[in-house]
Design an enzyme around this catalytic site. Structure first.
Site, short mmCIF file in Angstrom:
data_model
loop_
_atom_site.label_atom_id
_atom_site.label_comp_id
_atom_site.label_asym_id
_atom_site.label_seq_id
_atom_site.Cartn_x
_atom_site.Cartn_y
_atom_site.Cartn_z
N CYS A 1 91.28 51.08 93.62
CA CYS A 1 91.89 51.79 94.75
C CYS A 1 93.05 50.94 95.26
CB CYS A 1 90.86 52.03 95.86
SG CYS A 1 91.62 52.63 97.38
N CYS B 1 92.66 49.77 98.86
CA CYS B 1 91.69 48.66 98.97
C CYS B 1 92.35 47.35 98.53
CB CYS B 1 90.45 48.93 98.13
SG CYS B 1 89.24 50.01 98.93
N ASP C 1 105.23 53.08 104.33
CA ASP C 1 105.07 53.89 103.13
C ASP C 1 106.15 53.48 102.12
OD1 ASP C 1 103.63 56.91 102.54
OD2 ASP C 1 105.32 56.33 101.28
N HIS D 1 86.62 51.69 102.80
CA HIS D 1 87.01 52.73 101.84
C HIS D 1 86.22 54.00 102.10
CE1 HIS D 1 88.51 54.45 98.03
NE2 HIS D 1 87.35 55.09 98.08
N ASN E 1 96.45 64.10 104.89
CA ASN E 1 96.27 65.08 103.83
C ASN E 1 94.85 64.93 103.30
OD1 ASN E 1 99.00 65.81 104.03
ND2 ASN E 1 99.61 64.26 102.55
N GLY F 1 97.26 68.03 99.47
CA GLY F 1 98.40 67.17 99.12
C GLY F 1 98.05 65.69 99.06
N HIS G 1 92.01 57.15 99.47
CA HIS G 1 91.48 56.21 100.46
C HIS G 1 92.06 56.74 101.77
CE1 HIS G 1 90.66 51.79 101.78
NE2 HIS G 1 91.03 52.46 102.86
N HIS H 1 93.78 57.80 104.96
CA HIS H 1 94.92 57.20 105.65
C HIS H 1 95.59 58.25 106.51
CE1 HIS H 1 96.32 58.82 101.80
NE2 HIS H 1 97.45 59.12 102.41
P1 5GP Z 1 98.91 61.17 100.46
O1 5GP Z 1 99.64 62.29 99.77
O2 5GP Z 1 97.75 60.66 99.65
O3 5GP Z 1 98.55 61.52 101.87
O4 5GP Z 1 99.99 60.04 100.61
C1 5GP Z 1 99.94 58.82 99.95
C2 5GP Z 1 101.14 58.05 100.43
O5 5GP Z 1 101.01 56.73 99.98
C3 5GP Z 1 102.47 58.58 99.90
O6 5GP Z 1 103.34 58.88 100.99
C4 5GP Z 1 103.00 57.45 99.04
O7 5GP Z 1 104.39 57.29 99.12
C5 5GP Z 1 102.26 56.24 99.59
N1 5GP Z 1 101.97 55.20 98.61
C6 5GP Z 1 101.44 55.37 97.37
N2 5GP Z 1 101.25 54.18 96.76
C7 5GP Z 1 101.69 53.24 97.64
C8 5GP Z 1 101.77 51.81 97.58
O8 5GP Z 1 101.39 51.17 96.59
N3 5GP Z 1 102.28 51.18 98.67
C9 5GP Z 1 102.70 51.87 99.78
N4 5GP Z 1 103.20 51.13 100.78
N5 5GP Z 1 102.64 53.21 99.86
C10 5GP Z 1 102.14 53.88 98.82
ZN ZN Z 2 90.06 52.16 98.92
#
Ligand code: 5GP
Ligand code: ZN
Length: 113
Positions: free
Chosen positions: A4, A7, A30, A46, A86, A92, A97, A99
């Site tokens: 993850c 994590c 992000d 987690h 989301n 989406g 994990h 957030h």
């Molecule tokens: P979700 O669609 O799951 O709500 O959004 C995941 C978010 O995590 C996305 O906006 C994506 O740009 C961000 N993200 C994905 N991988 C990483 C990462 O390794 N580091 C950071 N800082 N953001 C990430």
């Molecule tokens: Zn996690």
């Protein structure tokens, strides 16, 4: 949890631009910002999705929103911002994990989708 990415960021095993941390949550920028301010607020625990929240997590959830409000003030977007989560692939969600996205620094219209 193994494999993850959030994590790994929480554990300090993957890099992130951390803007806030305490014993329960981490907040970082992000990697692909969709607004001038785009911060992810992530519980250290987690939990895959919003659906995994249980009554025992109610203090954690209220803490996450408190942190969101504090960060909105810190990043000077408290005039108007969004907090978004989301849930599930159809919602989406890409990173499984839990957030919360804190988005601001631009004017949003009333359309959510
Ligand atoms: P979700 O669609 O799951 O709500 O959004 C995941 C978010 O995590 C996305 O906006 C994506 O740009 C961000 N993200 C994905 N991988 C990483 C990462 O390794 N580091 C950071 N800082 N953001 C990430
Ligand atoms: Zn996690």
């Amino acid at each position: 949890m193994k494999d993850c990415i959030f994590c790994k960021i929480v554990a300090g095993e993957a890099p992130a631009e951390v803007v806030y941390e305490d014993e329960r949550v981490l907040a970082f920028k992000d990697i692909n910002p969709l607004a001038p301010v785009h911060i992810l607020i992530v519980p250290r625990l987690h939990l895959a999705t919003l659906n995994d929240l249980q009554p025992e997590h109610k203090d954690l959830v209220s803490h996450i929103f408190k942190v969101a409000i504090e960060l909105a003030h810190k990043f000077k977007i408290d005039k108007g911002y969004r907090v978004v989560t989301n849930c599930g692939a159809d919602g989406g969600q890409i990173i499984f994990h839990l957030h919360f996205h804190l988005l601001g620094g631009k004017v949003f219209d009333h359309n959510l989708v």
